[in-house]
Design an enzyme around this catalytic site. Structure first.
Site, PDB file in Angstrom:
ATOM      1  CG  HIS A   1      -1.951  -1.090   1.183  1.00 15.68           C
ATOM      2  ND1 HIS A   1      -2.294  -1.833   2.289  1.00 15.68           N
ATOM      3  CD2 HIS A   1      -2.691  -1.572   0.162  1.00 15.68           C
ATOM      4  CE1 HIS A   1      -3.216  -2.720   1.944  1.00 15.68           C
ATOM      5  NE2 HIS A   1      -3.469  -2.577   0.663  1.00 15.68           N
TER       6      HIS A   1
ATOM      7  CD  GLU B   1      -0.831   0.216   4.808  1.00 20.76           C
ATOM      8  OE1 GLU B   1      -0.225  -0.874   4.833  1.00 20.76           O
ATOM      9  OE2 GLU B   1      -2.077   0.308   4.806  1.00 20.76           O
TER      10      GLU B   1
ATOM     11  CG  HIS C   1       0.577  -4.397   5.136  1.00 25.31           C
ATOM     12  ND1 HIS C   1      -0.377  -4.103   4.190  1.00 25.31           N
ATOM     13  CD2 HIS C   1       1.154  -5.560   4.744  1.00 25.31           C
ATOM     14  CE1 HIS C   1      -0.380  -5.037   3.253  1.00 25.31           C
ATOM     15  NE2 HIS C   1       0.534  -5.937   3.572  1.00 25.31           N
TER      16      HIS C   1
ATOM     17  CD  GLU D   1      -1.305  -3.913   9.317  1.00 27.86           C
ATOM     18  OE1 GLU D   1      -0.979  -2.700   9.274  1.00 27.86           O
ATOM     19  OE2 GLU D   1      -1.941  -4.479   8.405  1.00 27.86           O
TER      20      GLU D   1
END
Length: 652
Positions: free
Chosen positions: A248, A251, A380, A472
């Site tokens: 993404h 990110e 991410h 994440e």
């Protein structure tokens, strides 16, 4: 003094006039030598919008196709093709093909001479881009005939794609007094990222190299840096690991972590760090810092601290790349209910290719088919947790539902390998970022968090041998520059520890009784309904948690072999378990009947994932001339843009 002879005076004037404006090489006498690839011409400003980013500013008429004015060029079907190739090929080979075509439609003119583009550049591009034309039933454009409109290097040709690399080749010198091990903890633009990766590979050339797996929709290289004792080669029983950042575009922490990791691995290897030397000598590591460089440009334009939750998330086609992979999870749930059906190495369904598939997604899938990856992580941002497959709920209507894979225990071990050594993931404060995952140990099954289809991690597990987790890295998607050093300190040990877990479980080689490797042999583990397959050299890696396991090796035409394996709790180096398969008798030729599965032809260019005979390709059949003489789907669209009918684009 008498005046010089007229002939001598003329020679002096010609040499004097030529010397300051010579665009080519001079011979030993100082004369300007025009290469054979240059023709006399009157230069003029390049005014074609489609060719505005060419590596030169002047062209001439007539061009190499004998077009004699701007109006003729802009109305030509050749020019219109260049204008729409971006959409027709869905970003494949862009902008390379367009610039190659511009070199013919608007040839380079310098100092009154026309330069021809290099033939080897054209030939290399045709080899790479021909499949993109085949996929839409289009013939290779006649004006990109490498032998007709291009010439050899020894004739003084030029590279029409030089501008794509020109801004990336120049290196940035480090500030004086800083050691070569210095890491600049800052955000890196695309050009800066490429320079750092190439400079790092150059410093550690004996254990590192860079390579591209393709281009983004807007034409940026998807650049990988690889670390291995033998860069560029798969070594027998050396496991392959990939780490991917910036899927993404907004990110960005993962992008920077992998840039820093590349520099760290190189520096520590050169400094003699035994841990890093052992890791690089026993593991082949591939780092792709940015899978979505186009989206990053959008996010970076907004800037750190100002970026919204979605600005730059998608690629240039407005596609979410982590929703763009084939949905194999739904097929898995269907197959799991059928006794005896294979529910691993699921082929890509043909209907998937009729949708919009990003070039970045295609590049990753082809990469995965080329290299036998064992372990992977996708980095991410937006929370602080490690998630693992499945990401799509077993019941599609359930937005949050625990949906484990058959390798649930191993995926939890892999996730904990990252989370357990991350200081913030282990922070006991409920007020910290990601505090809602605290009681779970900062790891979670993806579908139990939130369910979605088309994710990269599920695809890795169900289509290949690779186990991938999603990390994440923090609640701020585009952190300010001053936070990057702390982020690196929090994640450095986790990244290293995770990569080292690829050496958990067993590895070995499957051969026949003559010692010949058996590729695509299946390695099964009793109680885990998920097989892995051997690489072309017959080697395999099976990630397994500690315990007692019954392992089975089998392949069509051979008797299966069963072995009992015990993996101690603290074992951190894969145990060696080889298999020698004996051929079956003729009466057992149908031994694998019902277990073999044919798959459709793969548009990525590979064979069936099982290496078996494939069914007829519906796309290939579609390319054949139809009985009613109908044209490909793009014909009416293309001809509506011009009065010319480019029949040279038709294959049949």
């Amino acid at each position: 003094m008498p005046p010089p002879p007229p002939l001598l005076l003329l020679t002096v004037l010609v040499v004097a006039a030529a010397r300051p404006g010579c665009e080519f090489e001079r011979n030993p006498a100082g004369e300007c030598h025009r290469p054979p690839a240059a023709d006399s011409a009157t230069c003029m400003d390049l005014q074609l919008r489609t060719c505005s980013d060419a590596a030169y500013n002047h062209t001439t008429f007539p061009n190499l196709l004998q077009h004699r004015s701007w109006e003729v060029v802009e109305a030509s079907s050749e020019y219109i093709l260049l204008s729409v190739l971006h959409q027709l090929l869905e970003g494949q080979c862009n902008p390379d093909l367009r610039l190659l075509g511009c070199a013919v439609l608007a040839p380079r003119c310098e100092g009154g001479w026309v330069r021809r583009p290099c033939r080897h550049i054209c030939e290399g591009l045709r080899e790479v881009c021909q499949p993109a034309f085949d996929a839409i039933d289009m013939a290779w454009p006649y004006f990109l005939d490498c032998h007709r409109y291009f010439t050899r290097e020894d004739e003084g040709c030029y590279d029409p794609l030089e501008k794509l690399r020109g801004g990336l080749e120049a290196d940035e010198a480090l500030p004086s007094g800083l050691p070569p091990t210095f890491i600049r903890f800052s955000h890196h633009s695309y050009a800066q990222m490429v320079r750092v990766l190439r400079r790092t590979a150059s410093r550690c050339a004996h254990v590192a190299r860079t390579y591209s797996i393709g281009r983004s929709f807007d034409g940026r290289e998807l650049l990988v840096i690889e670390f291995s004792s033998r860069p560029g080669q798969h070594e027998l029983m050396e496991p392959e690991v990939k780490l991917i950042g910036n899927i993404h575009g907004n990110e960005v922490a993962g992008r920077e972590m992998l840039i820093y990791l590349a520099q760290y691995l190189c520096s520590e290897y050169l400094l003699g760090n035994p841990r890093i030397q052992r890791l690089l000598n026993t593991t082949r590591i591939h780092l792709l810092p940015s899978m979505n460089p186009d989206g990053y440009e959008v996010a970076a334009a907004e800037g750190a601290g100002y970026n919204g939750w979605t600005g730059g998330r998608q690629n240039a086609q407005n596609l979410d790349l982590n929703r763009n992979f084939p949905d194999l999870t739904s097929e898995y749930y269907r197959l799991a209910e059928t006794r005896g059906a294979r529910s691993d190495h699921i082929p890509i369904p043909q209907h998937y290719w009729w949708g919009k598939v990003a070039p970045e997604t295609k590049a990753i899938m082809k990469w995965m088919q080329t290299i036998p990856f064992v372990l992977s992580a996708s980095l991410h941002g937006g929370d602080l947790v490690v998630s693992y497959p499945f990401d799509f709920s077993q019941h599609p209507q359930e937005e949050k539902m625990f949906s484990p894979t058959p390798d649930e225990k191993m995926f939890k071990l892999l996730s904990r390998a990252y989370a357990d050594v991350h200081p913030m993931m282990m922070d006991r404060s409920e007020n910290r970022c990601g505090g809602n995952f605290l009681k779970r140990g900062s790891i979670i099954n993806g579908a139990d968090w939130y369910s979605f289809t088309g994710g990269m991690s599920d695809f890795n597990y169900l289509h290949t041998n690779c186990f991938e987790i999603t990390v994440e890295l923090g609640c701020v998607k585009f952190p300010p520059e001053e936070a990057l050093y702390t982020l690196w300190q929090h994640n450095k040990e986790s990244l290293l520890n995770f990569v080292e877990t690829v050496h958990r479980g067993i590895k070995g080689v499957v051969t026949d009784k003559f010692g010949k490797p058996v590729k695509n042999a299946r390695i099964s583990v009793k109680g885990i309904r998920h097989d892995i397959t051997t690489a072309p050299d017959g080697d395999y890696w099976r990630l397994l948690p500690p315990g007692i396991h019954i392992v089975i090796a089998q392949a069509p035409g051979y008797a299966k072999v069963i072995k009992k394996v015990i993996i101690p709790t603290r074992m951190k180096r894969a145990g060696r378990v080889d298999f020698i398969l004996q051929p079956l008798g003729l009466e057992s030729k149908n031994f694998f009947h019902g277990l073999r599965r044919t798959g459709p032809h793969d548009p990525l260019g590979g064979a069936s994932s099982l290496g078996e005979a494939t069914e007829p390709d519906p796309l290939r059949a579609r390319r054949q001339p139809s009985a009613d003489g109908s044209k490909p789907w793009w014909w009416s669209y293309f001809t509506s843009l011009s009065t010319h009918r480019p029949r040279w684009l038709l294959k049949y």
